[in-house]
Enzyme design. Structure first.
Site, PDB file in Angstrom:
ATOM      1  N   CYS A  80      47.292 -22.725  18.392  1.00 20.79           N
ATOM      2  CA  CYS A  80      46.697 -23.652  17.430  1.00 20.79           C
ATOM      3  C   CYS A  80      47.420 -23.560  16.075  1.00 20.79           C
ATOM      4  O   CYS A  80      48.559 -23.992  15.978  1.00 20.79           O
ATOM      5  CB  CYS A  80      45.198 -23.405  17.329  1.00 20.79           C
ATOM      6  N   HIS A 169      42.940 -22.789  22.356  1.00 15.01           N
ATOM      7  CA  HIS A 169      42.626 -21.370  22.109  1.00 15.01           C
ATOM      8  C   HIS A 169      42.398 -20.625  23.431  1.00 15.01           C
ATOM      9  O   HIS A 169      41.256 -20.543  23.892  1.00 15.01           O
ATOM     10  CB  HIS A 169      41.351 -21.270  21.263  1.00 15.01           C
ATOM     11  N   GLU A 171      42.256 -17.569  23.882  1.00  8.87           N
ATOM     12  CA  GLU A 171      41.461 -16.351  23.649  1.00  8.87           C
ATOM     13  C   GLU A 171      39.962 -16.641  23.699  1.00  8.87           C
ATOM     14  O   GLU A 171      39.164 -15.710  23.730  1.00  8.87           O
ATOM     15  CB  GLU A 171      41.854 -15.709  22.307  1.00  8.87           C
TER      16      GLU A 171
HETATM   17  N1  GLN Z   1      43.439 -27.241  11.723  1.00  8.23           N
HETATM   18  C1  GLN Z   1      44.130 -25.991  11.603  1.00  8.23           C
HETATM   19  C2  GLN Z   1      45.452 -26.172  10.866  1.00  8.23           C
HETATM   20  O1  GLN Z   1      45.874 -27.240  10.660  1.00  8.23           O
HETATM   21  C3  GLN Z   1      44.365 -25.378  12.957  1.00  8.23           C
HETATM   22  C4  GLN Z   1      43.041 -25.095  13.614  1.00  8.23           C
HETATM   23  C5  GLN Z   1      43.006 -23.907  14.510  1.00  8.23           C
HETATM   24  O2  GLN Z   1      43.885 -23.043  14.503  1.00  8.23           O
HETATM   25  N2  GLN Z   1      41.961 -23.810  15.277  1.00  8.23           N
HETATM   26  O3  GLN Z   1      46.056 -25.210  10.514  1.00  8.23           O
END
Ligand code: GLN
Length: 186
Positions: A80, A169, A171
């Site tokens: 992410c 994610h 995890e």
């Molecule tokens: N929206 C976050 C970003 O732009 C990422 C979100 C996440 O890691 N769950 O950094």
């Protein structure tokens, strides 16, 4: 025993640590420079807020040693926000962080309505559950980048050599597939 450092300056790092430990690796938190051993086997960049993590990486002096490690071939898993940190470009024009992974990403790509959701998709041939939280997706991947997963036609997991990145994610599910894949890269 493999040693895997989990960047622990902000975001969802605790679950990653539990997962790598369950795999029989020695997971350790990277909070500041003195946490970095001379050598280790893998690095995880967790989810969180990529702008905050990037700022902290610079403030804490972690940016240069980690960039050096990644450039020298340290296996890295970015999830992410971690995917955003690795990406060569962000489609809004924001400055990249490490920029080592040859993809362009779109941050918060699913809009407000669909900010968070779970789905089941194929990752490297395995059906797995994917929790997305204000996630990015890949809008452009260079030819040498391997696409490992897509959701509704959008690229959500990639590999380029020793770098693995997913927009979701892993995890936050019980499924070990992504960790097993990373493990095999170590
Ligand atoms: N929206 C976050 C970003 O732009 C990422 C979100 C996440 O890691 N769950 O950094």
């Amino acid at each position: 025993m493999k040693r895997i450092g989990v960047l622990a300056v902000q975001g969802a790092f605790a679950e990653h640590l539990e997962r790598v430990t369950a795999f029989g690796a020695q997971g350790f938190e990277i909070r500041q420079c003195r946490d970095l051993p001379d050598s280790f086997d893998g690095l995880i960049l967790p989810g969180g807020e990529s702008t905050v993590i990037k700022k902290l990486l610079h403030e804490l002096g972690l940016f240069d040693p980690l960039l050096r490690g990644i450039r020298e071939g340290l296996p890295v898993l970015g999830t992410c926000a971690g995917m955003i940190l690795l990406a060569r470009a962000i489609d809004s024009g924001e400055a990249p962080c490490f920029g080592t992974l040859d993809v362009t990403v779109r941050r918060n790509a699913y809009g407000r309505q669909l900010g968070s959701f779970r789905c089941t998709e194929t990752f490297a041939g395995h059906r797995i559950e994917m929790p997305f939280i204000r996630a990015p997706y890949v809008t452009l991947a260079a030819a040498q980048v391997q696409v490992l997963a897509e959701h509704k036609g959008r690229i959500v997991a990639v590999r380029e050599g020793h770098q693995l990145a997913c927009a979701f994610h892993p995890e936050l599910t019980e499924d070990p597939t992504v960790y097993r894949y990373f493990w095999e890269m170590l």
